[in-house]
Motif scaffolding. Structure first.
Motif, PDB file in Angstrom:
ATOM      1  N   LEU A 131      -7.378  -3.533  -1.670  1.00  0.00           N
ATOM      2  CA  LEU A 131      -7.993  -3.284  -0.363  1.00  0.00           C
ATOM      3  C   LEU A 131      -7.990  -4.536   0.508  1.00  0.00           C
ATOM      4  N   GLU A 132      -7.638  -5.662  -0.081  1.00  0.00           N
ATOM      5  CA  GLU A 132      -7.560  -6.906   0.699  1.00  0.00           C
ATOM      6  C   GLU A 132      -6.151  -7.174   1.206  1.00  0.00           C
ATOM      7  N   ARG A 133      -5.216  -6.298   0.860  1.00  0.00           N
ATOM      8  CA  ARG A 133      -3.852  -6.554   1.324  1.00  0.00           C
ATOM      9  C   ARG A 133      -3.307  -5.381   2.126  1.00  0.00           C
ATOM     10  N   PRO A 134      -2.501  -5.700   3.150  1.00  0.00           N
ATOM     11  CA  PRO A 134      -1.852  -4.628   3.889  1.00  0.00           C
ATOM     12  C   PRO A 134      -0.743  -4.039   3.027  1.00  0.00           C
ATOM     13  N   ASN A 135      -0.328  -2.839   3.348  1.00  0.00           N
ATOM     14  CA  ASN A 135       0.702  -2.225   2.508  1.00  0.00           C
ATOM     15  C   ASN A 135       1.518  -1.211   3.295  1.00  0.00           C
ATOM     16  N   TYR A 136       2.691  -0.955   2.757  1.00  0.00           N
ATOM     17  CA  TYR A 136       3.538   0.128   3.258  1.00  0.00           C
ATOM     18  C   TYR A 136       4.206   0.730   2.034  1.00  0.00           C
ATOM     19  N   ASP A 137       4.167   2.061   1.911  1.00  0.00           N
ATOM     20  CA  ASP A 137       4.645   2.704   0.679  1.00  0.00           C
ATOM     21  C   ASP A 137       6.153   2.877   0.703  1.00  0.00           C
ATOM     22  N   ILE A 138       6.819   1.769   0.497  1.00  0.00           N
ATOM     23  CA  ILE A 138       8.266   1.733   0.687  1.00  0.00           C
ATOM     24  C   ILE A 138       9.031   2.546  -0.358  1.00  0.00           C
ATOM     25  N   ALA A 139       8.440   2.697  -1.544  1.00  0.00           N
ATOM     26  CA  ALA A 139       9.169   3.408  -2.616  1.00  0.00           C
ATOM     27  C   ALA A 139       9.159   4.917  -2.419  1.00  0.00           C
ATOM     28  N   PHE A 140       8.224   5.426  -1.627  1.00  0.00           N
ATOM     29  CA  PHE A 140       8.027   6.881  -1.637  1.00  0.00           C
ATOM     30  C   PHE A 140       8.620   7.625  -0.451  1.00  0.00           C
ATOM     31  N   GLY A 141       9.044   6.883   0.574  1.00  0.00           N
ATOM     32  CA  GLY A 141       9.769   7.525   1.670  1.00  0.00           C
ATOM     33  C   GLY A 141      10.969   8.329   1.165  1.00  0.00           C
ATOM     34  N   PRO A 142      11.760   7.745   0.252  1.00  0.00           N
ATOM     35  CA  PRO A 142      12.940   8.478  -0.236  1.00  0.00           C
ATOM     36  C   PRO A 142      12.606   9.648  -1.162  1.00  0.00           C
ATOM     37  N   LEU A 143      11.336   9.855  -1.492  1.00  0.00           N
ATOM     38  CA  LEU A 143      10.967  10.894  -2.457  1.00  0.00           C
ATOM     39  C   LEU A 143      10.067  11.947  -1.824  1.00  0.00           C
ATOM     40  N   SER A 144      10.017  11.924  -0.518  1.00  0.00           N
ATOM     41  CA  SER A 144       8.986  12.645   0.199  1.00  0.00           C
ATOM     42  C   SER A 144       9.462  14.023   0.648  1.00  0.00           C
ATOM     43  N   VAL A 145       8.560  15.003   0.714  1.00  0.00           N
ATOM     44  CA  VAL A 145       8.929  16.329   1.218  1.00  0.00           C
ATOM     45  C   VAL A 145       8.858  16.428   2.738  1.00  0.00           C
ATOM     46  N   ARG A 146       8.352  15.391   3.378  1.00  0.00           N
ATOM     47  CA  ARG A 146       8.454  15.270   4.832  1.00  0.00           C
ATOM     48  C   ARG A 146       8.824  13.831   5.127  1.00  0.00           C
ATOM     49  N   ASN A 147       9.462  13.597   6.238  1.00  0.00           N
ATOM     50  CA  ASN A 147       9.751  12.225   6.628  1.00  0.00           C
ATOM     51  C   ASN A 147       8.560  11.688   7.412  1.00  0.00           C
ATOM     52  N   VAL A 148       7.831  10.788   6.762  1.00  0.00           N
ATOM     53  CA  VAL A 148       6.643  10.212   7.399  1.00  0.00           C
ATOM     54  C   VAL A 148       6.673   8.699   7.218  1.00  0.00           C
ATOM     55  N   ALA A 149       5.919   8.009   8.037  1.00  0.00           N
ATOM     56  CA  ALA A 149       5.746   6.567   7.864  1.00  0.00           C
ATOM     57  C   ALA A 149       4.283   6.246   8.131  1.00  0.00           C
ATOM     58  N   LYS A 150       3.682   5.499   7.196  1.00  0.00           N
ATOM     59  CA  LYS A 150       2.269   5.153   7.363  1.00  0.00           C
ATOM     60  C   LYS A 150       2.072   3.692   7.010  1.00  0.00           C
ATOM     61  N   PHE A 151       1.329   2.995   7.830  1.00  0.00           N
ATOM     62  CA  PHE A 151       0.998   1.601   7.536  1.00  0.00           C
ATOM     63  C   PHE A 151      -0.432   1.528   7.039  1.00  0.00           C
ATOM     64  N   SER A 152      -0.652   0.697   6.035  1.00  0.00           N
ATOM     65  CA  SER A 152      -1.998   0.508   5.500  1.00  0.00           C
ATOM     66  C   SER A 152      -2.498  -0.890   5.815  1.00  0.00           C
ATOM     67  N   PRO A 153      -3.431  -1.007   6.755  1.00  0.00           N
ATOM     68  CA  PRO A 153      -3.988  -2.333   7.018  1.00  0.00           C
ATOM     69  C   PRO A 153      -4.952  -2.730   5.895  1.00  0.00           C
ATOM     70  N   ALA A 154      -5.150  -4.034   5.745  1.00  0.00           N
ATOM     71  CA  ALA A 154      -6.137  -4.502   4.777  1.00  0.00           C
ATOM     72  C   ALA A 154      -7.521  -4.039   5.227  1.00  0.00           C
ATOM     73  N   ALA A 155      -8.352  -3.637   4.274  1.00  0.00           N
ATOM     74  CA  ALA A 155      -9.702  -3.208   4.619  1.00  0.00           C
ATOM     75  C   ALA A 155     -10.672  -4.388   4.630  1.00  0.00           C
ATOM     76  N   PHE A 156     -10.330  -5.434   3.879  1.00  0.00           N
ATOM     77  CA  PHE A 156     -11.162  -6.639   3.818  1.00  0.00           C
ATOM     78  C   PHE A 156     -10.288  -7.867   4.027  1.00  0.00           C
ATOM     79  N   GLU A 157     -10.922  -8.930   4.507  1.00  0.00           N
ATOM     80  CA  GLU A 157     -10.268 -10.246   4.467  1.00  0.00           C
ATOM     81  C   GLU A 157     -10.097 -10.611   2.997  1.00  0.00           C
ATOM     82  N   PRO A 158      -8.998 -11.254   2.651  1.00  0.00           N
ATOM     83  CA  PRO A 158      -8.848 -11.694   1.258  1.00  0.00           C
ATOM     84  C   PRO A 158      -9.952 -12.670   0.871  1.00  0.00           C
TER      85      PRO A 158
END
Ligand SMILES: Nc1nc2c(c(=O)[nH]1)N[C@H]1C(S)=C(S)[C@@H](COP(=O)(O)OP(=O)(O)OC[C@H]3O[C@@H](n4cnc5c(=O)[nH]c(N)nc54)[C@H](O)[C@@H]3O)O[C@H]1N2
Ligand SMILES: Nc1nc2c(c(=O)[nH]1)N[C@H]1C(S)=C(S)[C@@H](COP(=O)(O)OP(=O)(O)OC[C@H]3O[C@@H](n4cnc5c(=O)[nH]c(N)nc54)[C@H](O)[C@@H]3O)O[C@H]1N2
Ligand code: SF4
Ligand SMILES: [Mo]
Length: 750
Positions: A449-476
């Motif tokens: 929860l302290e790091r931003p993320n993007y689910d890069i592995a799952f775009g190619p496995l998805s039943v819809r083409n979506v893109a979502k960014f995950s901002p960090a919820a806390f400062e590290p």
């Protein structure tokens, strides 16, 4: 001028849950001042998951706040551990790894990378640099206890390991599921949040669901038809389906025929696998096979989907291949409502038909058993023997990153002894657990929860083409290191270079694939132009921005143009939806011929082994073990979260009433389970949901090992099913471990 008073109201951060492939949108309510998670809810505005979540998401609170979760590097001092500073830790790791490499060469180093890496952008981008920096070919990962057979089938049939065809669950009329239980797992190689809802919708629109499984699983219970299958029987069953499709003239590849090689070869191969010939090996009566084949062929839009149960077995590659043979022969490959290929936002913008044809397979072999490398890795079933071998080229030092192979890979008992014998082990991990207790140093990244993320592995496995960014919820936490920084520090220091050098290497490698050259996504953009637009902030987000801008939905590095950039994705708090999957063949085929290779040489060469096993299997009525998953459990590592671990004992041996009676086992009483590899004693749960002759035990338990720091998990210890799994038993093509269908003896225990 008034100074703004600190806002007492908790804040809400929208991001994706990093715990499984569904990556549901979650709204995390945080109290930043206290560093606490107030609650986790489903994000109703997420275009993909629309508010759905499973109980594990709430476990993120427990994970973040877990006092056992490591926050600083720890170093072993005999039987005790002490915290050390990061500089000291990195220097120590580099020095010890270098010493082993200098004395014995790079092949004396080994690596194991685990599942959570697939859920972290930083790992996905910086692990390759670490592996290259170590320079060893003794690389292992959780892939070879998981989806490796599917990667081999995809690369040989379509020319790339990813994307693999995913069943278009939202539009199909008929879904045939083998070896998967999405009601517990929430889908795998199938990113589709809310599988319960999606399967319900399938049935509500008149579609049919057929599940083939040795256990009447949660998914089988909601299906129109459940077919029990003898573990490891899927390749036989699928070949029989193919046989019937040809024999009854039900094949209809349609438009696929123009770019598919090998249909006639498959017809010939299937001749030996008539439903009558395979019935004894599968336990499935021939009429059932014929009915399923006819229903599949008759459905307007159908999809066949196989997952972990079809991969972790003796004929895992054949079964994985046959799933897509069935999809192709029925014309359902690459068709709406069939099995389709996603187009990820981070994938190349342009398809290029045809490839080099050189398979990333068998370029080197493991030292002891001579098992072939695949995609740069050796089968993890060979990891212990590569450590405890007598030879000079044995592994003497290891790096593990987010993996717990003692609980996750076959013959965990032998592996534990092997790890203990290493000269040096460093683990990048957040817990002192069954594997990392053998480390000399543990390097914990900051909380998810302290790091931003993007689910890069799952775009190619998805039943819809979506893109979502995950901002960090806390400062590290002050002084904390993100996962990518740890990997870059090790990769750099081992080679006397800086983490900044490693970062530049990672960035420039991706950049050169995205822009500039004629083979890139954006040949019209120069590297200099792209660098200017992307800025010079180090880390994975700049690399991600590069991929998004160069990708199929990207802005082409022009801030003024429509199209995606990281900034635009960040601004879309709940994510962006690029729509349902669309046909991509033949343009995306990367095979040398530019065709779908329905009968790839590597796989076809294994068919005689399958044929040979027909007779052997027919007379085999040994009791065999399979695994299972539970909605509240996540492989081996969420068991230290009280909210998830509490409640009834989930690590039980499921036994059919007939077997229980024959073996003198009572419900709730302990039983002794023995295999060639090891032995455990575990509580029996008698249930008619099991196929007779098959017992089931979940993996990821066995938290009673000495020397761990897992207070909650050890109170719900369970037993390690991988003490029973046999490292000698693998799928011959891929080297993937056999975890389904392990012969066992079960007797009453005191
Ligand atoms: N018998 C049997 N065995 C199986 C399976 C089965 O079905 N049956 N399934 C197999 C499958 S599909 C898989 S994917 C594997 C999984 O095998 P592994 O990947 O080896 O094991 P995990 O249980 O996922 O362990 C994850 C590790 O990462 C650590 N971790 C968690 N979060 C982070 C993080 O953010 N950073 C870092 N650095 N570490 C973190 C945890 O503490 C833990 O040590 O197990 C396999 N084993
Ligand atoms: N709650 C939860 N979700 C998870 C995970 C978790 O640990 N817990 N792990 C995640 C990971 S890493 C993965 S890879 C995915 C896996 O996702 P799934 O593939 O859906 O995995 P399982 O839920 O284990 O379902 C496998 C099914 O295969 C059946 N089976 C076993 N042997 C055979 C066989 O020989 N033939 C056939 N036809 N069936 C067989 C089992 O009875 C079981 O019902 O789940 C992911 N999601
Ligand atoms: S299904 Fe559960 S664990 Fe998986 S992403 Fe969604 S909330 Fe997280
Ligand atoms: Mo997995």
């Amino acid at each position: 001028m008034a100074v703004a008073a600190p806002s007492p109201a908790p804040e809400i951060v929208h991001r994706s849950c990093p715990l499984c492939e569904a990556h549901c949108g979650i709204s995390v309510e945080v109290d930043r001042g206290a560093g606490r998670v107030v609650t986790v809810r489903g994000d109703d505005e997420d275009p993909f998951s629309a508010g759905y979540l499973c109980p594990k998401a709430y476990g993120l609170k427990g994970l973040h706040e877990d006092p056992d979760r490591l926050r600083r590097p720890i170093r072993r001092d005999g039987d005790t551990w002490r915290e050390i500073g990061w500089e000291e830790a990195f220097d120590l790791v580099a020095e010890r790894l270098r010493a082993v490499r200098d004395a014995h060469g790079p092949e004396a180093l080994g690596t194991y990378v685990g599942n959570p890496n697939a859920h972290d952008l930083g790992s996905a981008l910086y692990l390759p640099a670490l592996l290259r920096g170590l320079g060893t070919r003794k690389r292992f990962s959780a892939s070879s206890v998981d989806q490796l057979p599917k990667m081999i089938s995809a690369v040989t049939m379509f020319g790339a390991p990813f994307p693999v065809p995913v069943p278009d669950v939202d539009r199909t009329d008929f879904l045939l599921v083998l070896g998967a239980n999405p009601l517990a797992s929430n889908g795998s190689l199938l990113t589709a949040p809310d599988m319960p809802g999606r399967l319900r919708a399938l049935r509500e629109r008149g579609g049919r669901l057929v599940v083939v499984d040795p256990r009447r699983s949660e998914t089988a219970k909601i299906a129109d038809r459940h077919v029990f299958i003898r573990p490891g029987g899927d390749a036989f069953f699928l070949f029989s389906l193919v046989h019937v499709l040809f024999a009854e003239e039900l094949t209809a590849p349609g438009r696929l025929e123009a770019f598919t090689h090998g249909i006639e070869e498959v017809r010939a191969l299937a001749l030996d696998f008539a439903p009558e010939a395979t019935a004894a090996a599968t336990g499935i009566d021939p009429d059932t096979v014929r009915e399923v084949a006819r229903e599949l062929a008759a459905a307007e839009r159908a999809a066949c989907y196989g997952r972990i149960g079809t991969c972790t077995q003796e004929f895992g590659t054949l079964a994985s291949w046959l799933v897509d043979v069935v999809n192709t022969l029925t014309g359902n490959l690459d068709r709406e409502g069939g099995a389709m290929f996603a187009r990820a936002a981070t994938s190349p913008a342009r398809d290029r038909r045809g490839g080099e044809g050189r398979l990333p397979y068998g370029r080197w072999k493991s030292g002891v058993r001579g098992l072939p490398e695949a995609f740069g890795e050796l089968p993890v079933a060979a990891m212990s023997e590569e450590i405890d071998a007598a030879g000079d080229d044995r592994i003497r030092a290891m790096v593990t990153v987010a993996g717990n192979p003692v609980l996750s890979t076959p013959n965990g008992g032998r592996l534990a002894r092997a790890l203990e014998s290493l000269d040096f082990l460093v683990s990048v991990d957040i817990y002192l657990n069954e594997t990392t207790r053998f480390a000399d140093v543990i390097l914990p990244p900051i909380s998810v929860l302290e790091r931003p993320n993007y689910d890069i592995a799952f775009g190619p496995l998805s039943v819809r083409n979506v893109a979502k960014f995950s901002p960090a919820a806390f400062e590290p936490e002050p002084g904390g290191y993100d996962q990518w920084q740890i990997l870059a520090e090790i990769a750099g220091r081992v080679n006397g270079a800086s983490a900044a050098t490693v970062d530049e290497l990672v960035f420039s490698t991706v950049l050169s694939r995205c822009v500039g050259g004629p083979e890139t996504s954006r040949p019209e953009v120069s590297q200099e132009q792209a660098r200017k637009v992307l800025g010079d902030e180090p880390g994975p987000l700049r690399v991600l921005d590069c991929m998004l801008r160069a990708g199929p939905y990207g802005d082409g590095f022009d801030d003024g143009a429509p199209g995606l950039s990281l900034a635009k994705l960040r601004a879309a708090e709940h994510g962006l939806d690029f729509g349902a999957l669309e046909p991509r063949l033949p343009d995306m085929l990367g095979t040398k011929s530019g065709m779908v290779e329905l009968a790839p040489e590597l796989i076809v060469a294994d068919v005689p082994r399958l044929r040979g096993a027909l007779a052997e299997r027919a007379g085999d009525d040994r009791l065999v073990l399979i695994g299972r998953r539970h909605l509240r459990s996540n492989n081996s590592w969420m068991h230290n979260v009280h909210a998830l671990a509490k409640g009834r004992d989930r690590c039980t041996l499921l036994v059919h009433p007939g077997d229980a009676e024959r073996l003198g086992l009572a419900d709730g009483a302990p039983a002794r389970v023995r295999s060639r590899a090891g032995e455990v004693t575990v509580k029996v749960e008698v249930t008619p949901d099991m196929m007779e002759g098959v017992v089931s035990l979940p993996h990821g338990f066995g938290h009673d090992a000495p020397g761990t720091r897992l207070r909650t998990a050890s109170a719900h210890a369970g037993v390690n099913s991988n003490l029973l799994a046999d490292e000698a038993s693998i799928d011959a093509v891929s080297g993937n471990a056999v975890l389904s269908g392990i012969p066992v003896e079960v007797s009453r225990a005191r």
